[in-house]
Design an enzyme around this catalytic site. Sequence first.
Site, PDB file in Angstrom:
ATOM      1  N   SER A  80       8.451   4.117   0.053  1.00 36.63           N
ATOM      2  CA  SER A  80       7.367   3.421  -0.633  1.00 36.63           C
ATOM      3  C   SER A  80       7.470   3.613  -2.143  1.00 36.63           C
ATOM      4  CB  SER A  80       6.024   3.955  -0.134  1.00 36.63           C
ATOM      5  OG  SER A  80       4.969   3.268  -0.760  1.00 36.63           O
TER       6      SER A  80
ATOM      7  N   SER B 210       0.873  -1.165   0.000  1.00 34.78           N
ATOM      8  CA  SER B 210       0.000   0.000   0.000  1.00 34.78           C
ATOM      9  C   SER B 210       0.913   1.219   0.000  1.00 34.78           C
ATOM     10  CB  SER B 210      -0.891  -0.021   1.240  1.00 34.78           C
ATOM     11  OG  SER B 210      -1.883   0.972   1.125  1.00 34.78           O
ATOM     12  N   GLU B 211       0.744   2.106  -0.992  1.00 31.31           N
ATOM     13  CA  GLU B 211       1.784   3.112  -1.227  1.00 31.31           C
ATOM     14  C   GLU B 211       1.858   4.193  -0.147  1.00 31.31           C
ATOM     15  OE1 GLU B 211      -0.672   2.463  -3.416  1.00 31.31           O
ATOM     16  OE2 GLU B 211      -1.549   4.303  -4.225  1.00 31.31           O
ATOM     17  N   ASN B 212       0.898   4.191   0.782  1.00 36.54           N
ATOM     18  CA  ASN B 212       1.038   5.121   1.908  1.00 36.54           C
ATOM     19  C   ASN B 212       2.002   4.590   2.975  1.00 36.54           C
ATOM     20  OD1 ASN B 212      -1.028   3.160   2.340  1.00 36.54           O
ATOM     21  ND2 ASN B 212      -1.688   4.270   4.145  1.00 36.54           N
ATOM     22  N   GLY B 213       2.607   3.422   2.714  1.00 36.77           N
ATOM     23  CA  GLY B 213       3.695   3.005   3.590  1.00 36.77           C
ATOM     24  C   GLY B 213       3.556   1.681   4.296  1.00 36.77           C
TER      25      GLY B 213
END
Lengths: 217, 232
Positions: free
Chosen positions: A87, A45-48
């Site tokens: 990320s 998940s690209e928010n980390g």
Amino acid sequence: MLTKEQIAQRIAKELKDGMYVNLGIGIPTLVANYIPEGMTITLQSENGLLGMGPFPFEGDEDPDLINAGKQTITTIPGSVFFDSAMSFGMIRAGKVDLTVLGAMEVADNGDIANWKIPGKMVKGMGGAMDLVASAKNIIVAMQHTSRDGTSKLLKACTLPITGLQCVTKVVSNLGVFDIQAEGFVLRERAPGISVNEIVAATDGRLVVPNEVPEMQF
Amino acid sequence: MQKVYANADEAIADIRDGATLMLGGFGLCGIPENGIAALVRSGVKNLTCISNNAGVDDFGIGLMLQTKQVKKMISSYVGENAEFERQLLSGELEVELIPQGTLATRCMAAGYGMPAVFTPAGVGTEVAEGKEIRTFNGKDYLMEMAFDADFALVKAWKGDTHGNLVFKATARNFNPLMAMAGKVTIAEVEELVPAGSLDPDQIHTPGIYVHRIFEGTNYEKRIEQRTVKPRN
């Protein structure tokens, strides 16, 4: 014609054990429901977060633990958190094996448009441009045509571009297509859909092999 | 060394009209709630805000939009609120949309002392307009400049009196990057502890990047999309 769930189910067949996968918002998110038993797939998940788990039980929501769609989620054994630069660093460096995202239009050279409709409220590209610019393996989940029947698999995108020559495969409600130098190569038909229907619904260059099997579920 | 401030109002007291601010957070997750509330109380205006999102109507940066304190937003994804849309369409608010990874990396570059970075994100799109393109190993990259922000407002889980910070879960997001990037970095924490209480191996942001720190109060931590599964 495939339902959204069936599009996701078909894309799940592209998963291989050990893959790191980024799933976009919408139909791509549903792919997580069809990961084959016994296969280890790590969702990014690209928010980390690497190792995204399912939604929490009611009452267990943690406001500090969300996915890129801002939904409350959970971790699983082996999960790890990191900042947004790392990320997108792992995305840019090609460490993520597969990216699945939605699209408004895809061109037969692999161009994708999925972030902006001029004249309408523009919300932004989020991480889409970063993902399509760097991912090696991009599968698009989409409807083949708009409601009025206009093809979304085009010779050239008409909407503002998100990324150039990056999409490798399209799974639409009508079929599965590899994008190669000669255009959309029809690999499978949705159950009950004929080759002629797909030809009629496709604006971009379409290659129809002699044998086009019907999708198996 | 005196980095500890009593509260948000004191920590942001010298932010003036026209300042460029970075605000940490992803959606409403990990946002500097106390700092935003203090900015609203201070009435400072004509702000340029660098933040991944712009809050919702009645929370986060949305509160500063309601009071018309923001002149320009630099974000990757916005428009979760009606007031934002109204101000944008009426021309009261300027918005620059940039890819999320580019936003993160431009913060990182500032904190690492690098004037610019190269990224393929946005090549061939309207994001590339006016930007220098360089080709490395046959692939095109945009040159993106490091951010230059007067203040960074970040939110951490724990911090110590030297400004060392520890973040929690996905509330980390842009916070450590913006902490590194601000000319003056103001950190608010849920729990402020004496230096020496945190394990040096577990600190995410070294205090050298943090100029002011205070313990926040009354965190609401609003959830944007509450998704759950029922208990059987």
